[in-house]
Design a protein around this motif. Structure first.
Motif, PDB file in Angstrom:
ATOM      1  N   ILE A  35      -0.790  -3.866  -4.470  1.00  0.00           N
ATOM      2  CA  ILE A  35       0.043  -2.398  -3.904  1.00  0.00           C
ATOM      3  C   ILE A  35      -0.392  -2.253  -2.496  1.00  0.00           C
ATOM      4  CG2 ILE A  35       0.339  -0.190  -4.029  1.00  0.00           C
ATOM      5  CD1 ILE A  35       0.429  -0.479  -7.011  1.00  0.00           C
ATOM      6  N   LEU A  36       0.559  -2.148  -1.632  1.00  0.00           N
ATOM      7  CA  LEU A  36       0.120  -2.337  -0.124  1.00  0.00           C
ATOM      8  C   LEU A  36       0.391  -0.787   0.658  1.00  0.00           C
ATOM      9  CD1 LEU A  36       1.461  -5.632   1.033  1.00  0.00           C
ATOM     10  CD2 LEU A  36      -0.782  -4.893   0.465  1.00  0.00           C
ATOM     11  N   ASP A  37       1.320  -0.093   0.104  1.00  0.00           N
ATOM     12  CA  ASP A  37       1.776   1.213   0.468  1.00  0.00           C
ATOM     13  C   ASP A  37       2.837   1.969  -0.592  1.00  0.00           C
ATOM     14  OD1 ASP A  37       2.437   3.362   2.185  1.00  0.00           O
ATOM     15  OD2 ASP A  37       4.321   2.315   3.457  1.00  0.00           O
ATOM     16  N   GLU A  38       2.426   3.127  -0.800  1.00  0.00           N
ATOM     17  CA  GLU A  38       3.282   3.795  -1.723  1.00  0.00           C
ATOM     18  C   GLU A  38       3.895   4.884  -1.127  1.00  0.00           C
ATOM     19  OE1 GLU A  38       1.135   4.583  -5.770  1.00  0.00           O
ATOM     20  OE2 GLU A  38      -0.613   3.930  -4.263  1.00  0.00           O
ATOM     21  N   GLN A  39       5.132   4.912  -1.400  1.00  0.00           N
ATOM     22  CA  GLN A  39       6.334   6.043  -0.945  1.00  0.00           C
ATOM     23  C   GLN A  39       6.947   6.695  -1.989  1.00  0.00           C
ATOM     24  OE1 GLN A  39       6.362   6.912   2.347  1.00  0.00           O
ATOM     25  NE2 GLN A  39       5.105   5.232   2.886  1.00  0.00           N
ATOM     26  N   PRO A  40       7.773   7.654  -1.906  1.00  0.00           N
ATOM     27  CA  PRO A  40       8.178   8.619  -3.022  1.00  0.00           C
ATOM     28  C   PRO A  40       9.023   7.752  -3.835  1.00  0.00           C
ATOM     29  CG  PRO A  40       8.214   9.893  -1.016  1.00  0.00           C
ATOM     30  CD  PRO A  40       7.734   8.561  -0.588  1.00  0.00           C
ATOM     31  N   ASP A  41       9.859   6.664  -3.258  1.00  0.00           N
ATOM     32  CA  ASP A  41      10.783   6.156  -4.188  1.00  0.00           C
ATOM     33  C   ASP A  41      10.518   4.820  -4.114  1.00  0.00           C
ATOM     34  OD1 ASP A  41      12.264   8.419  -4.756  1.00  0.00           O
ATOM     35  OD2 ASP A  41      13.258   8.245  -2.739  1.00  0.00           O
ATOM     36  N   TRP A  42       9.617   4.092  -3.209  1.00  0.00           N
ATOM     37  CA  TRP A  42       9.534   2.681  -3.016  1.00  0.00           C
ATOM     38  C   TRP A  42       8.127   2.179  -2.822  1.00  0.00           C
ATOM     39  CZ3 TRP A  42      13.695  -0.786  -3.722  1.00  0.00           C
ATOM     40  CH2 TRP A  42      14.757  -0.171  -3.394  1.00  0.00           C
ATOM     41  N   THR A  43       7.817   1.161  -3.373  1.00  0.00           N
ATOM     42  CA  THR A  43       6.106   0.798  -2.957  1.00  0.00           C
ATOM     43  C   THR A  43       6.331  -0.569  -2.357  1.00  0.00           C
ATOM     44  OG1 THR A  43       5.476   2.034  -4.942  1.00  0.00           O
ATOM     45  CG2 THR A  43       4.158  -0.086  -4.318  1.00  0.00           C
ATOM     46  N   SER A  44       5.481  -0.746  -1.381  1.00  0.00           N
ATOM     47  CA  SER A  44       5.396  -2.188  -0.670  1.00  0.00           C
ATOM     48  C   SER A  44       4.447  -2.980  -1.560  1.00  0.00           C
ATOM     49  CB  SER A  44       4.995  -1.984   0.576  1.00  0.00           C
ATOM     50  OG  SER A  44       4.481  -3.087   1.317  1.00  0.00           O
ATOM     51  N   ILE A  45       4.507  -4.236  -1.523  1.00  0.00           N
ATOM     52  CA  ILE A  45       3.666  -4.960  -2.428  1.00  0.00           C
ATOM     53  C   ILE A  45       3.583  -6.340  -2.034  1.00  0.00           C
ATOM     54  CG2 ILE A  45       4.588  -3.953  -4.564  1.00  0.00           C
ATOM     55  CD1 ILE A  45       6.193  -6.367  -5.231  1.00  0.00           C
ATOM     56  N   ARG A  46       2.621  -7.134  -2.382  1.00  0.00           N
ATOM     57  CA  ARG A  46       2.460  -8.660  -2.061  1.00  0.00           C
ATOM     58  C   ARG A  46       2.186  -9.418  -3.486  1.00  0.00           C
ATOM     59  NH1 ARG A  46      -1.962 -11.831  -2.291  1.00  0.00           N
ATOM     60  NH2 ARG A  46      -3.211 -10.302  -2.528  1.00  0.00           N
ATOM     61  N   LEU A  47       3.057 -10.253  -3.847  1.00  0.00           N
ATOM     62  CA  LEU A  47       3.032 -10.922  -4.988  1.00  0.00           C
ATOM     63  C   LEU A  47       1.739 -11.685  -5.053  1.00  0.00           C
ATOM     64  CD1 LEU A  47       6.903 -11.810  -5.501  1.00  0.00           C
ATOM     65  CD2 LEU A  47       5.576 -10.125  -6.921  1.00  0.00           C
ATOM     66  N   LEU A  48       0.862 -11.801  -5.916  1.00  0.00           N
ATOM     67  CA  LEU A  48      -0.323 -12.178  -6.011  1.00  0.00           C
ATOM     68  C   LEU A  48      -0.074 -13.964  -6.059  1.00  0.00           C
ATOM     69  CD1 LEU A  48      -2.725 -10.393  -8.500  1.00  0.00           C
ATOM     70  CD2 LEU A  48      -2.301 -10.304  -6.000  1.00  0.00           C
ATOM     71  N   GLU A  49       0.820 -14.637  -6.699  1.00  0.00           N
ATOM     72  CA  GLU A  49       0.889 -15.878  -6.963  1.00  0.00           C
ATOM     73  C   GLU A  49       1.457 -16.770  -5.536  1.00  0.00           C
ATOM     74  OE1 GLU A  49       3.687 -18.175  -9.843  1.00  0.00           O
ATOM     75  OE2 GLU A  49       1.865 -17.997 -10.769  1.00  0.00           O
ATOM     76  N   THR A  50       2.424 -16.001  -4.967  1.00  0.00           N
ATOM     77  CA  THR A  50       2.986 -16.578  -3.676  1.00  0.00           C
ATOM     78  C   THR A  50       2.553 -15.821  -2.061  1.00  0.00           C
ATOM     79  OG1 THR A  50       5.005 -15.199  -3.769  1.00  0.00           O
ATOM     80  CG2 THR A  50       4.920 -17.471  -5.219  1.00  0.00           C
ATOM     81  N   ASP A  51       1.858 -14.706  -2.485  1.00  0.00           N
ATOM     82  CA  ASP A  51       1.723 -13.990  -1.176  1.00  0.00           C
ATOM     83  C   ASP A  51       3.032 -13.453  -0.535  1.00  0.00           C
ATOM     84  OD1 ASP A  51      -1.074 -14.096  -1.299  1.00  0.00           O
ATOM     85  OD2 ASP A  51      -1.155 -15.946  -0.030  1.00  0.00           O
TER      86      ASP A  51
END
Length: 257
Positions: A35-51
């Motif tokens: 989890i990179l960034d948390e917003q009220p309705d959405w979350t920015s992510i980086r998938l572990l297997e593929t970046d």
């Protein structure tokens, strides 16, 4: 670092935090991400297997606490087979698509207390030693699956999602996009040396790799273009017999196993 796990069968991964934003990929059940960034309705992510990076809607995943991430990976790695499968409890029946990766305990349950679900269904038993004997049939089972930009499943798939999915069933893990996949592997120098399972890459007028397909033999390719289809290929590129013209210009052929 904070981590999360996808808790639905298949959800969009968006370029930006909005439903109208481009779907750059999809996240399958059980995939873990940072989890990179948390917003009220959405979350920015980086998938572990593929970046791979993107935005996932809140409510489509659960956060992992403490040692949950390490505990999860202690389970038995199980890949859902071509016939699919379901996760069950007393109130849930979650249909999973082919290629979904699960980590299960000895009772075939998800190896996390927060997801007390039991897996029932087919299991992928392929390994990289079976590429030459089994890949062709598996890839052909996707024939006529509709093209979907960012898609990664039998319910809709794009060209690089297709090569990534088929390869993963043989324990060979590729990056998400075609140009990234082209940076890996060994170059096949001559068309006459192509083997089943080699990947052919194609570029646009600007020289950027924008398409990929899986070779079924030295002059037949299966790829996702409008749908998963089989076409002839030579040193010039892919020839579409229905259109009576070349549709993709060959750039390079790579081998990964």
């Amino acid at each position: 670092m904070k981590y999360g796990i996808c808790t639905l069968a298949l959800v969009p991964l968006r370029l930006e935090q909005a439903h109208r934003s481009e779907m750059v990929s999809q996240v399958l059940f059980g995939e873990l991400f940072e989890i990179l960034d948390e917003q009220p309705d959405w979350t920015s992510i980086r998938l572990l297997e593929t970046d791979y990076l993107g935005w996932i809607q809140n409510g489509q995943f659960q956060k992992l606490e403490g040692s949950d991430k390490e505990q999860y990976f202690l389970g038995r790695r199980t890949v859902v087979g071509r016939e699919g499968g379901v996760l069950l409890d007393e109130t849930t029946q979650l249909q999973l698509c082919h290629g979904t990766t699960l980590y299960l305990n000895e009772e075939n349950r998800i190896n996390l207390p927060l997801l007390d679900l039991t897996y029932q269904g087919s299991i992928n038993l392929f390994s990289k030693e079976l590429v030459e004997s089994e890949l062709q049939q598996l890839a052909l089972s996707y024939k006529d699956v509709p093209y979907l930009w960012g898609g990664r499943s039998e319910w809709g798939i794009d060209c690089s999602g297709f090569s990534q999915l088929i390869y993963s069933c043989f324990g060979l893990y590729l990056p998400r996009d075609a140009y990234q996949q082209a940076e890996k592997g060994e170059t096949v120098d001559f068309i006459s040396e192509i083997k089943v399972g080699d990947l052919a890459f194609f570029d646009n007028a600007q020289g950027r790799i924008t398409h990929v397909g899986i070779m079924l033999d030295r002059d037949t390719i299966i790829h996702a273009s409008a749908k998963v289809r089989v076409d002839r290929m030579d040193s010039e590129g892919i020839f579409n017999a229905e259109l009576n013209r070349y549709t993709h210009k060959l750039r390079i052929v790579k081998r990964y196993n």
